[in-house]
Write an enzyme that holds these catalytic residues in place. Structure first.
Site, PDB file in Angstrom:
ATOM      1  N   PRO A   1     -33.163 -17.489   3.285  1.00 16.11           N
ATOM      2  CA  PRO A   1     -33.079 -18.111   1.960  1.00 16.11           C
ATOM      3  C   PRO A   1     -34.338 -18.837   1.499  1.00 16.11           C
ATOM      4  CG  PRO A   1     -32.016 -19.495   3.575  1.00 16.11           C
ATOM      5  CD  PRO A   1     -32.416 -18.246   4.302  1.00 16.11           C
TER       6      PRO A   1
ATOM      7  N   TYR B   1     -27.207 -11.103  17.837  1.00 18.83           N
ATOM      8  CA  TYR B   1     -28.199 -12.100  18.234  1.00 18.83           C
ATOM      9  C   TYR B   1     -28.145 -12.293  19.755  1.00 18.83           C
ATOM     10  CZ  TYR B   1     -27.780 -13.165  13.227  1.00 18.83           C
ATOM     11  OH  TYR B   1     -27.712 -13.079  11.855  1.00 18.83           O
TER      12      TYR B   1
END
Length: 277
Positions: free
Chosen positions: A202, A55
């Site tokens: 999710p 990241y």
């Protein structure tokens, strides 16, 4: 009633709704708001934050350290290694060579300002390097006191079993949601073994469902579809530790509030039926 906590590796207790830091913008113009989101997550009681060297090539880890160091005693920062940054004409690539993994562990410790990483995850399995060598390298770092627990990401049941022959595996981070169930067998294996399952992405695509059973249950609970999707995950397995991510405080607060939603068995089954159809 579902438990609100889980013990990573059978030892380290965290709240079962974590935070994925991937969407925090590290650019100078957005840095202040990203720091505010990370700090607000801790204020709301989040005790597991997931990041990775991939990241922004370590800048995400540095931002978390800027925002949160010295870390609260109950906060677990998890990071990931195993992806090499671009080099000239070469694009980013998986790299599971033991020497490279060890180097990234040291870099993560420095950027996060930690003496040891409580949960270090292999970001992806490098098909060019034996899995035993990759997990073995992390086990060596564990034995050296630089890592507490070892995790894996995007693995199959077979790879999980192979890795567990080399080291204790505390977590698996695979893509999984109410409407994306490709790794059902991996979740079941983790549930049986008591291994934390950290689903990434999710919520999507359930949060975008404008109608149907997801919207109906959301209305019944006075919640949003995204909150319903997270509540379903928490109901699905006691080892589930979702890590929804965002770069906005309001969205963060919405996600964290999902931990207080309780689905009835009927609501859970209706939602489960949507996914299986």
């Amino acid at each position: 009633m579902t438990s609100s906590t889980f013990r990573i590796g059978g030892e380290r207790e965290v709240r079962r709704l974590g935070f994925g830091a991937m969407h925090l913008n590290v650019a100078s113009g957005a840095r202040k708001s990203s720091v505010a989101v990370a700090r607000r997550a801790v204020e709301l009681g989040v005790t597991l934050i997931d990041t990775a060297q991939l990241y922004s090539w370590g800048a995400n880890e540095e931002l978390l350290a800027e925002a949160l160091h010295p870390y609260p005693d109950d906060l677990l920062i998890a990071t990931k290694v195993g992806v090499a940054p671009p080099d000239g004409p070469r694009e980013a690539a998986l790299c599971g060579r033991p020497d490279f993994l060890k180097k990234q562990v040291d870099e993560g410790l420095r950027r996060l300002r930690l003496d040891r990483i409580e949960l270090l995850q292999l970001h992806r399995v490098d098909p060019e390097v034996p899995l035993a060598d990759q997990v073995g390298a992390l086990r060596e770092q564990q034995e050296a006191g630089k890592i507490v627990h070892i995790g894996l990401s995007e693995v199959t049941v077979e790879q999980l079993a192979q890795a567990r022959q080399v080291a204790d595996i505390a977590s698996v981070q695979n893509r999984y949601s109410m409407l994306y169930r490709e790794y059902e067998d991996v979740l079941d294996a983790c549930t049986e073994a008591g291994i934390a399952f950290l689903p990434w992405r999710p919520v999507h695509p359930a949060a975008s469902q404008p109608a149907g059973e997801i919207a109906a249950v959301a209305t019944e609970l006075g919640a949003t579809p995204a909150q319903v999707a997270l509540a379903w995950l928490l109901h699905r397995s006691p080892v589930m530790v979702p890590i929804p991510g965002t770069g906005r405080v309001a969205h963060l607060e919405e996600n964290v509030a999902a931990a207080d939603l309780e689905l009835s068995d009927d609501q859970y089954q209706r939602l489960d039926g949507v996914a299986r159809r």
